[in-house]
Enzyme design. Structure first.
Site, short mmCIF file in Angstrom:
data_model
loop_
_atom_site.label_atom_id
_atom_site.label_comp_id
_atom_site.label_asym_id
_atom_site.label_seq_id
_atom_site.Cartn_x
_atom_site.Cartn_y
_atom_site.Cartn_z
N ASP A 1 35.22 8.70 63.60
CA ASP A 1 35.54 8.09 64.72
C ASP A 1 36.69 8.01 65.08
O ASP A 1 37.56 6.99 64.94
CB ASP A 1 34.72 6.38 64.52
CG ASP A 1 34.83 5.83 66.08
OD1 ASP A 1 35.10 6.16 67.00
OD2 ASP A 1 34.85 4.58 65.83
N LEU A 2 37.54 8.99 65.31
CA LEU A 2 38.84 9.09 65.44
C LEU A 2 39.28 8.62 66.77
O LEU A 2 39.12 9.63 67.68
CB LEU A 2 39.51 10.86 65.05
CG LEU A 2 41.00 10.81 65.11
CD1 LEU A 2 41.53 10.40 63.85
CD2 LEU A 2 41.17 12.60 64.96
#
Length: 255
Positions: free
Chosen positions: A186-187
């Site tokens: 989940d960048l």
């Protein structure tokens, strides 16, 4: 490396960083005396627990610990499932809990020299076939999310030199993470925290991250995820900022 609880009780386990273990022993306590499930509930800290403003799905708090300021995050589901089942997950053994997995990846990166917080303790509480989990990490002080830095760039509140310094350091830290064979699940624009003096970037929230040999496609997927997040938060004008991050990323050679 085996992932195993440091302290266990009836249907619960806590994985503790060696630094915090030593801190507790130095205070004349056993690990069983120094650690309990209560540490992973905001109510334990009473008024000293302060909710985190950005991210965390309303389940993250700034807390004090004997080893310094920290962040407590309880695992919460998102999306449609999260509307019905907020905090329980199928239990497949303590080594497979998301809290223990995240603890291991964060400290692998920290030990390798990447700018990430230190994972201080991970917790699970088994409830039949299910479990609840939480993680405590060290606090990185005086930071702003990348979303804020990008908006400052759009609003012309950064000098060209400052903007370049931010895009370079963000690109470098992402590239270092990838070169250490870690894929961030989940960048997004709130999972990169930036400091001003000195200009630095810290990567956070490694829930569901994976250690795997990253292909060029997986690397690009991570960058595309960040691009979509910045665009969602800051609009079309974020594209120039993200393009510079992507260009800087390509400049760093593999280790």
């Amino acid at each position: 490396m085996e992932i195993k609880a440091t302290v266990q009780g009836d249907n619960w386990g806590i994985l503790i960083h060696p630094d915090w273990q030593q801190n507790v022993r130095d205070r004349g306590l056993s690990l069983a005396e120094g650690f309990s499930p209560a540490l992973f509930h905001a109510e334990h800290y009473q008024s000293e627990a302060v909710k985190v403003g950005d991210g965390g799905r309303n389940a993250a708090w700034f807390i004090p610990t004997s080893i310094g300021p920290a962040v407590l995050r309880q695992y919460r589901r998102g999306g449609l499932v999260g509307k019905f089942i907020k905090s329980t997950y199928v239990f497949r053994g303590e080594a497979q809990t998301r809290s223990f997995q995240e603890f291991a990846i964060i400290n692998y990166l920290n030990d390798a020299g990447l700018t990430v917080p230190k994972a201080l303790a991970a917790f699970y509480q088994q409830k039949g076939r299910f479990c609840e989990m939480a993680l405590i990490t060290s606090l990185i002080a005086e930071t702003k999310p990348l979303a804020t830095i990008c908006q400052q760039f759009i609003d012309n509140k950064l000098s060209p030199e400052q903007a370049k310094a931010y895009t370079q350091i963000v690109a470098q830290r992402i590239r270092q993470m990838h070169d250490l064979d870690v894929y961030h699940a989940d960048l997004n624009a709130f999972n990169i925290l930036c400091t001003n003096e000195p200009i630095e970037a810290y990567l956070i929230d490694f829930d569901k991250a994976e250690r795997t040999k990253l292909s060029s496609n997986l690397r690009q997927q991570n960058l595309n995820r960040l691009k979509r997040s910045l665009k969602k938060v800051c609009g079309e004008q974020s594209i120039v900022f993200m393009e510079q991050i992507a260009e800087d990323y390509a400049l760093f050679e593999d280790k």
